[in-house]
Design a protein around this motif. Structure first.
Motif, short mmCIF file in Angstrom:
data_model
loop_
_atom_site.label_atom_id
_atom_site.label_comp_id
_atom_site.label_asym_id
_atom_site.label_seq_id
_atom_site.Cartn_x
_atom_site.Cartn_y
_atom_site.Cartn_z
N CYS A 191 -0.10 -7.14 4.05
CA CYS A 191 -1.37 -7.00 4.76
C CYS A 191 -2.53 -7.38 3.83
O CYS A 191 -2.52 -7.02 2.64
CB CYS A 191 -1.55 -5.55 5.25
N SER A 192 -3.52 -8.09 4.37
CA SER A 192 -4.63 -8.55 3.53
C SER A 192 -5.82 -7.58 3.56
O SER A 192 -6.66 -7.61 2.66
CB SER A 192 -5.09 -9.93 4.00
N SER A 193 -5.92 -6.73 4.58
CA SER A 193 -7.09 -5.86 4.74
C SER A 193 -6.82 -4.45 4.22
O SER A 193 -5.91 -3.77 4.70
CB SER A 193 -7.48 -5.79 6.22
N ARG A 194 -7.64 -4.01 3.27
CA ARG A 194 -7.51 -2.65 2.73
C ARG A 194 -7.82 -1.61 3.81
O ARG A 194 -7.25 -0.51 3.80
CB ARG A 194 -8.46 -2.50 1.54
N MET B 290 3.49 -11.86 -6.49
CA MET B 290 4.62 -12.26 -5.67
C MET B 290 4.48 -13.72 -5.26
O MET B 290 3.37 -14.25 -5.15
CB MET B 290 4.78 -11.36 -4.44
N PHE B 291 5.63 -14.34 -5.04
CA PHE B 291 5.71 -15.76 -4.68
C PHE B 291 5.48 -15.92 -3.18
O PHE B 291 6.10 -15.26 -2.37
CB PHE B 291 7.09 -16.31 -5.06
N SER C 42 0.47 -14.81 -5.61
CA SER C 42 -0.65 -13.94 -5.25
C SER C 42 -0.51 -12.57 -5.90
O SER C 42 0.60 -12.07 -6.08
CB SER C 42 -0.72 -13.78 -3.73
N LYS C 43 -1.66 -11.98 -6.21
CA LYS C 43 -1.68 -10.67 -6.86
C LYS C 43 -1.48 -9.57 -5.82
O LYS C 43 -2.07 -9.58 -4.74
CB LYS C 43 -3.00 -10.47 -7.59
N ILE C 44 -0.65 -8.60 -6.15
CA ILE C 44 -0.43 -7.42 -5.31
C ILE C 44 -1.40 -6.34 -5.77
O ILE C 44 -1.32 -5.86 -6.90
CB ILE C 44 1.02 -6.93 -5.42
N GLU C 45 -2.33 -5.96 -4.87
CA GLU C 45 -3.35 -4.99 -5.23
C GLU C 45 -2.84 -3.55 -5.12
O GLU C 45 -3.24 -2.67 -5.88
CB GLU C 45 -4.57 -5.16 -4.32
N GLY C 46 -1.97 -3.32 -4.14
CA GLY C 46 -1.46 -1.96 -3.93
C GLY C 46 -0.44 -1.96 -2.82
O GLY C 46 -0.01 -3.01 -2.33
N VAL D 153 -2.09 -7.66 -0.23
CA VAL D 153 -2.35 -8.94 -0.90
C VAL D 153 -3.58 -9.55 -0.24
O VAL D 153 -3.54 -9.95 0.93
CB VAL D 153 -1.15 -9.89 -0.78
N GLN D 154 -4.68 -9.62 -0.96
CA GLN D 154 -5.97 -10.00 -0.37
C GLN D 154 -6.03 -11.45 0.10
O GLN D 154 -6.57 -11.75 1.15
CB GLN D 154 -7.10 -9.73 -1.36
#
Length: 351
Positions: A249-252, A267-268, A275-279, A301-302
């Motif tokens: 999901c892109s939206s926090r 992650m690939f 892409s960076k995994i924020e949480g 992932v934003q």
């Protein structure tokens, strides 16, 4: 100092005769309790007999192919001679005879493979050598007769056995040389080729099992390494299946519970970027049926274009997805849960 006749040791009471060197059967470790010289000799004799029989079979087949190759070469010479002398009817007759001979060679080869398969003597090496010869020698007939599909049917059980027990996240380069050969034989460049089918049913199944049991998207290095090595050999459909193993999901704001990732994790993605995994956390979707659709362990992932729901995870949770034309519905235990539709490439869930 100097040599003195007698046994080993200070008092000469040790062994007198030298220790005999005895070859053990292949893969038999030292100290194996049931090992004996007779068993060793028997095993070596059996291996020798098998190799001898295989060499005789290969020699016989090579002789048969050589005879038929000579007949084909003779026909080619006769065709050229008749063409020069403008004997059109004879040319047509000779070409038909050549076509019959080519089919005879192919049918004979397939019959031999059937016999090898039933007797348990078929190997990927033997199979690959034969179909490589057919593809090189009769390229038009190879496509026309669908020999790549026939080769795939012979190879499937052998590949299943070869890849049994393989962990692609531990030994990613294992068997890649074999796959490289068979990609060419099975027309791997085509989207719906036998190679794509073989890859998905054999290689992908192993990768999917390994990624489901041991891989974590927050530690993507093993799968990234596998994808880096196998990318030139991986059909697009299989690549998408491998990557679809997590909800993203892109939206926090959509998370009802959330835990930030302390250390940088990546992650690939399907387009080849990282892409960076924020949480990660829990997302609850309100479906048109009025039911809440709860997704756990969703990655945040934003910079992803579309939020992704993993079909394999839903299947493991007991959900069933039924597709018809450009629409699909989701059920669980025969109870309707939600629906969606096709929007260009991805299917979208109706909220």
């Amino acid at each position: 100092m100097g040599y003195k006749e007698g046994g080993l040791g200070i008092n000469g009471h040790g062994i007198v005769k030298p220790i005999k060197v005895i070859m053990r059967p292949k893969f038999l470790g030292l100290g194996y309790k049931n090992y004996n010289k007779t068993a060793n000799v028997t095993a070596l004799q059996e291996t020798s007999d098998e190799n001898k029989a295989l060499r005789q079979v290969l020699k016989k087949r090579k002789t048969e192919l050589t005879v038929k190759e000579s007949r084909l070469a003779k026909l080619d010479m006769q065709i050229r001679e008749c063409e020069l002398n403008n004997k059109r009817e004879k040319v047509v007759s000779l070409r038909k005879e050549k076509e019959r001979l080519i089919i005879e060679v192919i049918v004979s080869a397939l019959d031999q493979l059937n016999n090898d398969s039933y007797s348990g003597n078929l190997s990927l090496e033997l199979l690959g050598d034969l179909f490589r010869y057919l593809k090189k020698r009769f390229p038009d007939e190879y496509k026309l007769c669908g020999l790549s599909t026939i080769a795939c049917s012979f190879a499937f059980p052998l590949f299943s056995s070869l890849f049994k027990g393989w962990d692609p996240l531990i030994k990613p380069a294992h068997h890649i040389d074999v796959i490289l050969v068979w990609k060419d034989l099975l027309h791997g460049e085509d989207i719906n080729s036998p190679y794509a089918q073989l890859f998905i049913e054999v290689v992908f199944c192993v990768v999917n099992r390994s990624s489901t049991n041991t891989w974590q998207a927050t530690s993507p290095e093993p799968l990234l390494h596998f994808l880096d090595i196998w990318e030139p050999l991986t059909p697009h459909a299989a690549l998408q299946k491998i990557l679809a193993t997590k909800h993203i999901c892109s939206s926090r704001r959509m998370f009802v519970s959330y835990r930030k990732v302390n250390e940088p994790k990546y992650m690939f993605m399907g387009n080849g970027t990282v892409s960076k995994i924020e949480g990660k956390g829990k997302v609850i979707l309100k479906l048109t049926s009025g039911k809440d659709f709860v997704l756990s362990n969703v990655l945040h992932v934003q910079n992803i274009t579309n939020n992704l729901i993993s079909r394999p995870i839903l299947s493991n949770k007991g959900f069933k997805l039924m597709f018809e034309s450009d629409k699909f519905i989701i059920t669980k235990g025969d109870v309707y849960a939600g629906k969606g539709y096709l929007d260009e490439a991805p299917f979208k869930l109706t909220l």
